[in-house]
Structures are given as structure tokens and as C-alpha cells.
Design an enzyme around this catalytic site. Structure first.
Site: not given
Ligand code: PRP
Length: 189
Positions: A49-50, A105-106, A109, A137, A158, A171
Site C-alpha cells: 500500500k506504501g 515504490e515508496d 530497504d 536506505k 524507523f 501513511r
């Protein structure tokens, strides 16, 4: 609305994000401008959902013909540390054979989700799979995946906001912030 107590520090605000999205969209527009793509249509695939806030803003700035579709891929077994082989929970309906695909994509990672996605879409017959992400990141990367366009680079914090969640919340925040993890142990919604 007052800032939520779990928001420890805003790293990039709405103005910075809007401006970054403008420049990313310009680069993507230039890339596809004179490119020969099947049916003159780029297939844009968002990872739910990001991707929602980023993708909604981004695609309005695209000046090439496109269709959008979505996938849900789960890489985390409910916790942040329990990583397993990605599983497709929702797939696209769009035929991507010979298509130029752009994954939205948001955040990247470890890169495990995107690595899996790219591989999957290429095996499904896409001619080319490009990746655009709002954030990454680099220190946490465990794969060779590199986004073709990347908005912001962050450390190990985080993060919440602009698609990034803690327990599905935040979000909708119009900025990206560090979550105050000291408060999470006994946090009640
Ligand atoms: C998050 C994020 C990426 C993925 C990145 O999704 O949106 O899809 O993790 O992590 P990785 O690079 O380590 O694979 P999540 O599975 O939390 O789902 P969400 O988009 O619904 O938040």
C-alpha cells in the site's frame, strides 16, 4: 491537527517532497519521451500500500501515455525482522508481454521485495522493467537492486509518513518523519 506524539522528527516536509517529485517526474518524462514502447503505452505498477501517496502525485506529472496497475507483495511476516521469501498477495491484470514497465515504490530497504518483483515481471515477458522509489536506505541494502530514479536517501531510522506506516497508520502524513520508537513498547492507539 497537532503533530502526533509518535512523530519524533520530520526529515523531509511537504514542500521538499513536492519539489523532489517534480524533478523525478521531469527525468522520467525525458526518459520515455522519444522511446518506442509497445502500444505507445508505459505500464506503471505500484506496490501497495506504501506507493499510494507517491504514485498519486507522480503520475499526474507524467506527460506520456500510460496505464496503471497494482500488486501486493508481502516480504515481512508481520514483524520488521521476520523476512521471508516474498509472496504475491495481489497480482496485475494488465498484459505486460513486451511492455515497458515502471515499478513505483515508496521505499527500498533490503531490496528483497523489488528484486523479486523485477525478476517476476521480466519472467512474465516485460521488455524492460524500470524502478522509481521515493526513498531508499542504502545501508540496509542486501541485494544488488538499484532504483533507476530515487528521491531521498536515509539511514537506519524507523520512518513513517507519505506512504510509510507503523501498524498501518501514518501513511497519510504529508511528510516523512522518524518514528519515536522509545514510545512503541507500551503504545496503545
Ligand atoms: C515495504 C515497502 C516496500 C518494502 C521494502 O512494504 O513499501 O515494498 O517494504 O522492503 P525491502 O526493500 O526490505 O523488501 P510492506 O511489505 O511493509 O508493505 P506496505 O507497502 O503495505 O507498507
Amino acid at each position: 491537527m497537532d503533530r502526533h506524539p509518535l512523530v519524533k522528527k520530520v526529515l523531509v516536509d511537504k514542500v521538499e517532497i513536492d519539489s523532489k517529485i517534480d524533478s523525478l517526474a521531469n527525468e522520467v518524462n525525458s526518459y520515455y519521451k522519444n522511446k518506442k514502447v509497445k502500444d505507445n503505452t508505459v505500464v506503471i505498477i505500484g506496490l501497495l500500500k506504501g506507493c499510494i501517496p507517491f504514485m498519486a502525485s507522480l503520475i499526474k506529472k507524467f506527460d506520456f501515455q500510460c496505464v496503471i496497475d497494482f500488486m501486493i507483495v508481502s516480504s515481512y511476516g508481520g514483524t520488521l525482522t521476520n523476512i521471508h521469501e516474498p509472496k504475491i498477495l495481489h497480482n496485475i491484470n494488465t498484459d505486460i508481454k513486451d511492455a515497458d514497465v515502471l515499478i513505483v515504490e515508496d521505499i527500498i530497504d533490503t531490496g528483497i521485495t523489488l528484486n523479486f518483483m523485477k525478476d517476476y515481471l521480466e519472467k512474465k515477458g516485460a521488455k524492460e522493467v524500470k524502478v522509481i522509489t521515493l526513498a531508499s536506505k542504502p545501508n540496509k541494502l542486501k541485494t544488488n537492486i538499484k532504483p533507476d530514479w530515487n528521491g531521498f536517501e536515509f539511514g537506519d531510522e524507523f520512518l513513517i509518513g507519505y506512504g510509510l506506516d507503523y501498524q498501518e497508520r501514518f501513511r497519510n502524513l504529508p511528510y516523512i518523519a522518524i518514528c519515536d520508537t522509545d514510545k512503541l513498547n507500551d503504545w496503545e492507539w
